[in-house]
Motif scaffolding. Structure first.
Motif, short mmCIF file in Angstrom:
data_model
loop_
_atom_site.label_atom_id
_atom_site.label_comp_id
_atom_site.label_asym_id
_atom_site.label_seq_id
_atom_site.Cartn_x
_atom_site.Cartn_y
_atom_site.Cartn_z
N HIS A 167 -0.55 -2.65 1.02
CA HIS A 167 -0.35 -3.09 2.53
C HIS A 167 -1.76 -1.33 3.09
CE1 HIS A 167 2.86 -5.34 3.78
NE2 HIS A 167 2.31 -5.72 3.69
N SER A 168 -2.20 -2.12 3.55
CA SER A 168 -3.43 -0.37 4.27
C SER A 168 -2.65 0.76 4.58
CB SER A 168 -4.43 -1.42 5.66
OG SER A 168 -5.44 -0.02 5.67
N LYS B 170 -2.90 4.40 7.16
CA LYS B 170 -3.34 5.77 7.33
C LYS B 170 -2.06 6.83 6.98
CE LYS B 170 -7.23 3.32 8.86
NZ LYS B 170 -8.26 3.02 11.02
#
Length: 501
Positions: free
Chosen positions: A154-155, A157
């Motif tokens: 998954h991305s 941040k």
């Protein structure tokens, strides 16, 4: 276990030996645990409610210590009268010697708030701080979650970076919603104005219908009631549509205001709190459907004021009106069909400037003036251009040399007849009513005593307009005004008028 809080002795431990209030001695989780412990009553094991301190220095909820001592009364054994043991250290204390601990009330409240935030700031699965934001799942995660097998692809941040991005999106949505609220409020205002204007026009038309029926008292009352019912139905239908649109806009405005308030509150929260339900918050904005119903004012009322047989009644007052050649504009031609001759031929080389002649407009007046009674005459029109015509009555002493607005204030009670869309500078700043679809045959009725001039379409008997005032200032003359050359003709009795090209 012994505990003590600041200056309030709690369970026999001194301030100097209690390390929980040294911020550098433990992490935030441990500090929260200790704060919870200090704010908890040892009897009910919940946060203090109305805490009091015993003589021995321990703290309890007031109800808890009183219930504990109440139970002690039924136990056997020798006890000093009015004294009961402390549930914490068993030291005997006077029952009445309880002091409120106001500082502990604030500590308990702080513990409740801190622990609630602390709980939301931690991963519910791993009890680790939520420092990352998964863009695929649209939710905050901890570093342990990040290492899970399903999260590795998954991305992700940092929370602060993701919060900045989504805050920007929220601000864009807030701006959009504010614009939509402004548009909705503008439409609301227009809708209310349209409703008011429409009802005012209906009011005027209703009054006119009543007045026209009063003129012709011999006509059937049933027809009057029928016309009023038609107008009422038209009013109800139109007002109903306008009110429905207004109600829809009111409801939409309330929904937009509520959503705007929710987004504004959400955008002001901390990064983690803002990102908790960010997916649902953005989904509410994306699913929003703003509609704008039309609120345009109808161009004209469909219900006409038509009294059956009224034209026939008015013709009983018909006059043989003939234009006066001496008053006619120099290039206004008057042809008398019976005698087959021009009454006022155009001048050859010079323009007559008599005091009775109109020189500012292509106008003429009737030969006979009226200062009493009721009078009716008809004018036929063959309109061929985009000109502007005028019909009605005027004072016998109006200015015939100067260009003045054709209004009652200047002694003119006329209607303008416009076949095209252009208004000629022939009648600048004029105030008479303008008929965009003039009839081919116009009837003019003058009731001098009543102070009224009315206009009718002879073909279908419809009332077009009326001027009403208390009294006329003096004798009146029939008034006729044509447009430009090649713009058409007027027929008054047996006389045909047009402007020389």
């Amino acid at each position: 276990m012994g505990r003590q809080f600041c200056a309030s002795a709690s369970k026999g431990v001194t301030v100097e030996t209690f390390p929980c209030f040294s911020p550098g001695a433990m992490d935030a989780v441990e500090l929260a645990r200790r704060l919870q412990e200090e704010a908890t009553c040892s009897i009910c094991l919940d946060y203090f409610i109305d805490p009091v301190m015993t003589a021995c220095g321990h703290n309890f909820c007031r109800n808890c210590i009183l219930m504990s001592w109440e139970k002690g009364k039924v136990k056997k054994g020798k006890k000093k009268k009015g004294c009961f043991p402390c549930p914490e250290c068993r030291e005997m204390n006077p029952q009445r010697n309880l002091r409120p601990n106001r500082l502990l009330i604030k500590v308990a409240e702080m513990a409740r708030q801190h622990l609630g935030l602390q709980k939301r700031d931690l991963c519910q699965t791993h009890q680790e701080p939520l420092k990352l934001f998964c863009q695929d799942d649209q939710s905050p995660i901890c570093v342990v979650c990040r290492e899970a097998q399903e999260q590795r692809v998954h991305s992700v941040k940092p929370v602060d970076e993701a919060a900045r991005e989504y805050k920007t999106k929220l601000e864009e949505d807030i701006k959009y919603l504010r614009e939509e609220v402004t548009k909705t409020e503008t439409l609301q205002a227009k809708g209310e104005e349209t409703l008011t204007q429409w009802q005012e026009k209906v009011k005027e038309r209703r009054e006119r219908i009543l007045e026209e029926f009063q003129k012709v008292v011999l006509f059937l009352v049933e027809e009057e009631r029928r016309l009023l019912q038609v107008l009422k139905k038209e009013e109800e239908d139109t007002v109903g549509r306008l009110q429905d649109s207004k109600a829809f806009l009111d409801s939409q405005s309330s929904s937009l205001d509520l959503l705007l308030l929710q987004l504004e509150e959400h955008s002001q929260q901390g990064p983690l709190q803002m990102l908790q339900d960010v997916k649902d918050t953005l989904a509410r904005r994306e699913s929003l459907c703003v509609k704008y119903p039309e609120m345009a004012l109808p161009v004209a009322i469909k219900t006409v004021c038509r009294v059956p047989g009224q034209i026939e009644v008015l013709k009983s007052f018909q006059e043989d009106v003939v234009p006066d050649p001496s008053s006619a504009y120099p290039y206004l031609l008057l042809y008398e069909s019976r005698q087959r001759r021009y009454l006022s031929p155009p001048p050859e080389g010079s323009t007559p400037q008599s005091k009775d002649r109109f020189v500012a407009y292509p106008c003429a007046v009737g030969q006979k003036s009226f200062s009493s009674g009721r009078h009716y005459w008809e004018v036929g029109m063959n309109l061929t251009g985009d000109g502007l015509w005028a019909l009605g009555v005027c004072r016998d002493n109006v200015s015939r040399k100067d260009r003045v607005p054709k209004s009652p204030e200047n002694g003119f009670w006329v209607v303008q007849l416009s076949k095209g869309k252009k208004h000629l500078s022939l009648l600048p700043d004029s105030t008479p009513i303008t008929l965009t679809e003039p009839p081919s045959h116009m009837g003019i009725f003058l009731d001098f005593q009543a102070g009224e001039v009315s206009f009718y379409s002879v073909n279908d008997g419809c009332h077009l307009h009326s001027f009403s005032q208390t009294a006329f200032p003096g004798p009146l003359l029939p008034f006729f005004c044509l447009g430009t050359p090649k713009s058409g003709q007027m027929v008054i009795s047996t006389v045909t008028m047009w402007v020389k090209g």
